[in-house]
Write a protein that holds these residues in place. Structure first.
Motif, PDB file in Angstrom:
ATOM      1  N   VAL A  42       0.841  -1.196   0.000  1.00 18.17           N
ATOM      2  CA  VAL A  42       0.000   0.000   0.000  1.00 18.17           C
ATOM      3  C   VAL A  42       0.877   1.248   0.000  1.00 18.17           C
ATOM      4  O   VAL A  42       1.864   1.321   0.731  1.00 18.17           O
ATOM      5  CB  VAL A  42      -0.938   0.026   1.235  1.00 18.17           C
ATOM      6  N   ALA A  43       0.519   2.218  -0.824  1.00 21.74           N
ATOM      7  CA  ALA A  43       1.234   3.501  -0.862  1.00 21.74           C
ATOM      8  C   ALA A  43       0.220   4.629  -0.743  1.00 21.74           C
ATOM      9  O   ALA A  43      -0.960   4.453  -1.063  1.00 21.74           O
ATOM     10  CB  ALA A  43       2.028   3.644  -2.156  1.00 21.74           C
ATOM     11  N   MET A  44       0.685   5.787  -0.268  1.00 17.93           N
ATOM     12  CA  MET A  44      -0.229   6.908  -0.047  1.00 17.93           C
ATOM     13  C   MET A  44       0.346   8.200  -0.599  1.00 17.93           C
ATOM     14  O   MET A  44       1.541   8.478  -0.462  1.00 17.93           O
ATOM     15  CB  MET A  44      -0.521   7.064   1.447  1.00 17.93           C
TER      16      MET A  44
ATOM     17  N   GLN B  15       3.328  17.009  -6.931  1.00 18.23           N
ATOM     18  CA  GLN B  15       2.309  15.965  -6.789  1.00 18.23           C
ATOM     19  C   GLN B  15       2.637  14.781  -7.686  1.00 18.23           C
ATOM     20  O   GLN B  15       2.478  13.624  -7.289  1.00 18.23           O
ATOM     21  CB  GLN B  15       0.924  16.536  -7.127  1.00 18.23           C
ATOM     22  N   ARG B  16       3.107  15.068  -8.892  1.00 15.03           N
ATOM     23  CA  ARG B  16       3.506  13.982  -9.792  1.00 15.03           C
ATOM     24  C   ARG B  16       4.697  13.213  -9.222  1.00 15.03           C
ATOM     25  O   ARG B  16       4.784  11.988  -9.347  1.00 15.03           O
ATOM     26  CB  ARG B  16       3.854  14.547 -11.171  1.00 15.03           C
ATOM     27  N   VAL B  17       5.624  13.942  -8.606  1.00 16.12           N
ATOM     28  CA  VAL B  17       6.779  13.284  -7.975  1.00 16.12           C
ATOM     29  C   VAL B  17       6.315  12.380  -6.830  1.00 16.12           C
ATOM     30  O   VAL B  17       6.807  11.249  -6.669  1.00 16.12           O
ATOM     31  CB  VAL B  17       7.790  14.333  -7.459  1.00 16.12           C
ATOM     32  N   MET B  18       5.351  12.852  -6.039  1.00 14.49           N
ATOM     33  CA  MET B  18       4.809  12.038  -4.949  1.00 14.49           C
ATOM     34  C   MET B  18       4.176  10.760  -5.486  1.00 14.49           C
ATOM     35  O   MET B  18       4.318   9.680  -4.897  1.00 14.49           O
ATOM     36  CB  MET B  18       3.771  12.833  -4.162  1.00 14.49           C
ATOM     37  N   ILE B  19       3.482  10.871  -6.611  1.00 17.36           N
ATOM     38  CA  ILE B  19       2.887   9.688  -7.227  1.00 17.36           C
ATOM     39  C   ILE B  19       3.983   8.734  -7.701  1.00 17.36           C
ATOM     40  O   ILE B  19       3.883   7.510  -7.524  1.00 17.36           O
ATOM     41  CB  ILE B  19       1.968  10.087  -8.400  1.00 17.36           C
TER      42      ILE B  19
ATOM     43  N   LYS C  20       6.566   7.800 -16.344  1.00 18.09           N
ATOM     44  CA  LYS C  20       5.243   7.211 -16.130  1.00 18.09           C
ATOM     45  C   LYS C  20       4.235   8.245 -15.639  1.00 18.09           C
ATOM     46  O   LYS C  20       3.053   8.166 -15.965  1.00 18.09           O
ATOM     47  CB  LYS C  20       5.334   6.065 -15.119  1.00 18.09           C
ATOM     48  N   VAL C  21       4.708   9.191 -14.848  1.00 19.50           N
ATOM     49  CA  VAL C  21       3.802  10.203 -14.295  1.00 19.50           C
ATOM     50  C   VAL C  21       3.761  11.463 -15.157  1.00 19.50           C
ATOM     51  O   VAL C  21       3.245  12.497 -14.732  1.00 19.50           O
ATOM     52  CB  VAL C  21       4.166  10.559 -12.835  1.00 19.50           C
ATOM     53  N   GLY C  22       4.314  11.393 -16.348  1.00 18.13           N
ATOM     54  CA  GLY C  22       4.185  12.487 -17.306  1.00 18.13           C
ATOM     55  C   GLY C  22       5.238  13.567 -17.203  1.00 18.13           C
ATOM     56  O   GLY C  22       5.070  14.646 -17.773  1.00 18.13           O
ATOM     57  N   ILE C  23       6.357  13.312 -16.519  1.00 16.97           N
ATOM     58  CA  ILE C  23       7.450  14.293 -16.431  1.00 16.97           C
ATOM     59  C   ILE C  23       8.524  13.887 -17.442  1.00 16.97           C
ATOM     60  O   ILE C  23       9.240  12.896 -17.246  1.00 16.97           O
ATOM     61  CB  ILE C  23       8.038  14.357 -15.005  1.00 16.97           C
ATOM     62  N   LYS C  24       8.633  14.631 -18.531  1.00 13.86           N
ATOM     63  CA  LYS C  24       9.586  14.303 -19.593  1.00 13.86           C
ATOM     64  C   LYS C  24      10.964  14.910 -19.333  1.00 13.86           C
ATOM     65  O   LYS C  24      11.980  14.354 -19.747  1.00 13.86           O
ATOM     66  CB  LYS C  24       9.043  14.791 -20.940  1.00 13.86           C
ATOM     67  N   GLN C  25      10.997  16.065 -18.663  1.00 14.65           N
ATOM     68  CA  GLN C  25      12.280  16.733 -18.383  1.00 14.65           C
ATOM     69  C   GLN C  25      12.898  16.118 -17.124  1.00 14.65           C
ATOM     70  O   GLN C  25      13.069  16.771 -16.094  1.00 14.65           O
ATOM     71  CB  GLN C  25      12.056  18.227 -18.204  1.00 14.65           C
TER      72      GLN C  25
ATOM     73  N   ARG D  40      -6.492  11.892 -14.644  1.00 19.42           N
ATOM     74  CA  ARG D  40      -6.291  11.015 -15.804  1.00 19.42           C
ATOM     75  C   ARG D  40      -5.105  10.085 -15.585  1.00 19.42           C
ATOM     76  O   ARG D  40      -5.120   8.918 -16.018  1.00 19.42           O
ATOM     77  CB  ARG D  40      -6.097  11.859 -17.075  1.00 19.42           C
ATOM     78  N   LEU D  41      -4.069  10.587 -14.908  1.00 25.15           N
ATOM     79  CA  LEU D  41      -2.906   9.760 -14.594  1.00 25.15           C
ATOM     80  C   LEU D  41      -3.303   8.610 -13.667  1.00 25.15           C
ATOM     81  O   LEU D  41      -2.933   7.454 -13.889  1.00 25.15           O
ATOM     82  CB  LEU D  41      -1.823  10.618 -13.943  1.00 25.15           C
ATOM     83  N   LEU D  42      -4.079   8.918 -12.634  1.00 29.44           N
ATOM     84  CA  LEU D  42      -4.524   7.882 -11.702  1.00 29.44           C
ATOM     85  C   LEU D  42      -5.416   6.865 -12.419  1.00 29.44           C
ATOM     86  O   LEU D  42      -5.317   5.656 -12.169  1.00 29.44           O
ATOM     87  CB  LEU D  42      -5.276   8.508 -10.527  1.00 29.44           C
TER      88      LEU D  42
END
Length: 330
Positions: A91-93, A165-169, A142-147, A199-201
């Motif tokens: 489980v992750a949060m 938030q994307r980094v946390m995911i 995977k979380v949409g960060i290309k740079q 949309r990512l989730l």
């Protein structure tokens, strides 16, 4: 078999002279691949319930339950260390404020590499180091960060809230969890960024069959992304069912009030008019009403509401109310 099966979970705040029941006998079940919304106003106990699931509450909180099963195993009977080892593996949060949850003294790349499970790596130590860096880049993609190069070298305060938030995911995904708990993942974000995160989730759920518990105060917003919804008020269970049941035919007055206060429901209201809302505000822990905690604000409250209502199940649509709205749909 349910992935997560919690029955009558209570969370008490232990004081010097007395204890306060912050979460009162709430049940929650999730199947593999399910996206469930957990909805309620601030102070309804949603985050407390999520923190109890992953085991991060400190000693001032006491957690009890009739059943606390993870993949069929009763967790509350296990030692704390063994329980945490099982939960942290599966489980992750994602927390509400990503910038405050990230280490301000360490770069994003270092934090991502640290989160990667060593069991995913092979070879000698220099090979494992390269694998960690490659895995961190893959997670960012995977979380949409290309740079990824710029992001890896940055500190949390150098990134926007949406990027954090994307980094946390990405950090949450590093251990390949079976259940992802997202606590207000789009709080204070612009609508464009909110849509991107949701949309990512959704893609993680569809491509990885990952179960997601999506916590929010905005009932209308999460109906687009969930299969099922559980509604809480002031630490008590209110209503649960499929998203269609909750949105189209809510049985509980509180759920109906949440829908009535949404922007779509008030789209034809004249400018500067007051939105539909229940009178009063959610009670504080020190002054909780007896029985049904919505009673002082509920338009349908009667004398019987001084006793806590039992949960009634109508073909999977559950409601906890003495005078539900179910009869109004007949």
């Amino acid at each position: 078999m349910n992935l997560l099966d919690i029955r009558n979970l209570s969370i008490e705040l232990i004081g010097k002279n007395e204890s306060t029941l912050a979460v009162d006998r709430v049940s929650l079940a999730m199947k593999e691949g399910e996206v469930r919304g957990l909805v309620g106003e601030s102070g309804s106990g949603k985050s407390l319930l999520a923190q109890a699931i992953i085991g991060v509450l400190d000693d001032k909180w006491r957690v009890s339950a009739d059943r606390f099963h993870w993949r069929g195993k009763e967790l509350l009977h296990l030692p704390i260390e063994e329980r945490k080892a099982i939960i942290t593996q599966d489980v992750a949060m994602i927390f509400q404020e990503p910038i405050s949850c990230l280490d301000p003294t360490t770069t994003i790349g270092e934090q991502l590499e640290e989160a990667i499970d060593s069991s995913q790596l092979t070879g000698n130590f220099w090979q494992r180091r390269k694998q960690r860096k490659e895995a961190a880049v893959t997670l960012l993609h995977k979380v949409g960060i290309k740079q990824h190069e710029l992001c890896n070298k940055s500190y949390p305060h150098q990134l926007t809230e949406a990027f954090c938030q994307r980094v946390m995911i990405a950090i949450a995904l590093a251990r390949r969890p079976m259940l992802l708990i997202a606590d207000e993942p789009t709080a204070s974000m612009e609508s464009t960024n909110q849509g991107q995160i949701f949309r990512l989730l959704a893609s993680l759920n569809q491509l990885k069959n990952m179960s997601i518990l999506l916590i929010s105060h905005d009932l209308e917003n999460i109906t687009h992304w969930t299969n099922t919804i559980t509604v809480m008020y002031s630490g008590q269970f209110v209503e649960a069912g499929t998203t269609e049941q909750i949105f189209n035919k809510p049985f509980h007055p509180y759920t109906q009030a949440l829908l009535d206060s949404s922007l779509n429901a008030n789209s034809n209201v004249p400018a500067k008019s007051r939105l539909m809302a229940l009178p009063g505000s959610i009670p504080i822990l020190q002054h909780l009403p007896i029985g049904c905690r919505l009673g002082p604000r509920c338009p349908r409250a009667q004398q019987a509401c001084v006793a806590a209502p039992k949960v009634k199940n109508y073909h999977g649509h559950q409601v906890s109310c003495h005078y539900s709205l179910r009869d109004s749909y007949k």
